[in-house]
Every structure is written in C-alpha cells, then in structure tokens.
Design a protein around this motif. Structure first.
Motif, PDB file in Angstrom:
ATOM      1  N   ARG A   5       0.865  -1.176   0.000  1.00  0.00           N
ATOM      2  CA  ARG A   5       0.000   0.000   0.000  1.00  0.00           C
ATOM      3  C   ARG A   5       0.899   1.221   0.000  1.00  0.00           C
ATOM      4  N   CYS A   6       0.502   2.228  -0.737  1.00  0.00           N
ATOM      5  CA  CYS A   6       1.304   3.437  -0.798  1.00  0.00           C
ATOM      6  C   CYS A   6       0.370   4.621  -1.009  1.00  0.00           C
ATOM      7  N   LEU A  30       3.764  11.483   8.088  1.00  0.00           N
ATOM      8  CA  LEU A  30       3.123  10.782   9.203  1.00  0.00           C
ATOM      9  C   LEU A  30       2.840  11.690  10.389  1.00  0.00           C
ATOM     10  N   ARG A  35      -1.060   6.007  14.311  1.00  0.00           N
ATOM     11  CA  ARG A  35      -0.974   4.651  13.749  1.00  0.00           C
ATOM     12  C   ARG A  35      -1.750   3.692  14.645  1.00  0.00           C
ATOM     13  N   TRP A  41       4.058   1.473   8.566  1.00  0.00           N
ATOM     14  CA  TRP A  41       3.936   2.729   7.839  1.00  0.00           C
ATOM     15  C   TRP A  41       5.205   3.559   7.991  1.00  0.00           C
ATOM     16  N   ARG A  42       5.657   4.160   6.869  1.00  0.00           N
ATOM     17  CA  ARG A  42       6.848   5.003   6.890  1.00  0.00           C
ATOM     18  C   ARG A  42       6.830   5.921   5.662  1.00  0.00           C
ATOM     19  N   ILE A  48       3.866   7.689   1.569  1.00  0.00           N
ATOM     20  CA  ILE A  48       3.718   6.903   2.788  1.00  0.00           C
ATOM     21  C   ILE A  48       3.474   5.468   2.346  1.00  0.00           C
ATOM     22  N   ALA A  50       3.590   1.022   3.274  1.00  0.00           N
ATOM     23  CA  ALA A  50       3.595  -0.097   4.220  1.00  0.00           C
ATOM     24  C   ALA A  50       3.710  -1.369   3.398  1.00  0.00           C
ATOM     25  N   LEU A  58      -3.972   4.311   9.387  1.00  0.00           N
ATOM     26  CA  LEU A  58      -3.546   5.661   9.714  1.00  0.00           C
ATOM     27  C   LEU A  58      -4.820   6.450   9.997  1.00  0.00           C
ATOM     28  N   SER A  81      -7.201  -2.627   1.307  1.00  0.00           N
ATOM     29  CA  SER A  81      -7.008  -1.324   1.913  1.00  0.00           C
ATOM     30  C   SER A  81      -8.238  -0.470   1.654  1.00  0.00           C
TER      31      SER A  81
END
Length: 155
Positions: A5-6, A30, A35, A41-42, A48, A50, A58, A81
């Motif tokens: 996921r992005c 973030l 979270r 997540w990052r 963003i 994961a 999020l 998602s």
C-alpha cells in the motif's frame, strides 16, 4: 519489492475553508496521523508506504465534519485497503462502524471491490482494477452524502 500500500498527496479541504490542508507531505507525512495496528507505515520517496503487517491504519489526528479528500494510491494485487470516513470509534476501525471507500481488487465478493463504499454502494460488474499502478480517489463527504470518484493517474 514494491510496497503493498502506498499513499501520496492526500489533502483535506474543510467546509468554508479557502484552501487545502495537506495531510501527507513527503518525509513529514506521518506527522498528521496516529498509527493503529501493526503495519510498518513510513515515509519513503515522497510517499507513505507499508509492506509488512496486517490490520494497520492511519487515523488523522484531527476530526473533520464536511471535507474533500484527494488521495493518490498504489496497491499490490493482493492488497486489502481503503479510506475510512465517519468512524464511530477511531481506535477500533471496521467496515461496520465506518464508511469505507474500498481498495481491494481481489475481494472474494466483488460487489464491494475497489471503488465501492462497502455495504452501501456497490461497484458495477467488471469494475476498474487498480493494482500495480497509481490511482486517484476524490472523495467528498458533506452531511450524510458521500461521493467517491475513482480514476487512474496519468504518469
């Protein structure tokens, strides 16, 4: 390996507000989110992402009454998602206590696959598939009305 996921470029406009509030913005993306769950997540390359964990969410730190969201997303073929709205409990998110604009191309019941509002607004038969490419959701929530527009991003 690409992320499962992005998210990139999510913005929210409050009713009566003259402009957009940026919720995801590259390396500081973030900062506006809590979270929930175990997804990793990052911020990475201006988005963003994961790619590990199950059940990660999020949740925006601020609540919004009436709003618009424009979110660009990329999802793997097996990703499950979505964007949740009007959640009654932000610590326990489900498609039963929130409205969900779904991102799930391989959903066993395709009635509420990608582009649907789960349990409320199905997608047409042979709906557009989003996996493996950038897409855009434009979502408007005003009072009890939700409008979801799904389109492919041109790159």
């Amino acid at each position: 390996m690409p992320p499962h996921r992005c998210w990139r470029g999510a913005r929210t406009c409050l009713a009566g507000d003259a402009g957009w509030v940026t919720l995801i913005d590259g390396a500081t993306g973030l900062d506006n989110w809590n979270r929930v769950g175990d997804a990793n997540w990052r911020a990475e390359d201006g988005a963003i992402v994961a790619d590990n964990g199950k059940g990660g969410f999020l949740v925006s730190k601020n609540s919004y009454k009436d709003f618009q969201i424009r979110a660009e997303f990329w999802a793997a073929p097996t990703a499950n998602s979505g964007i949740y709205m009007r959640c009654s409990d932000p610590r326990n998110l489900t498609d039963k206590n929130c409205y969900e604009a779904n991102i799930f191309d391989q959903r066993p019941d395709p009635t509420f696959g990608t582009g649907a509002i789960v349990h409320h607004a199905p997608v047409p038969h042979n709906a557009y598939k989003t996996a493996g490419k950038w897409n855009t959701y434009e979502i408007t929530v005003k009072g009890s009305e939700l409008t979801v527009v799904l389109m492919a991003c041109r790159r």
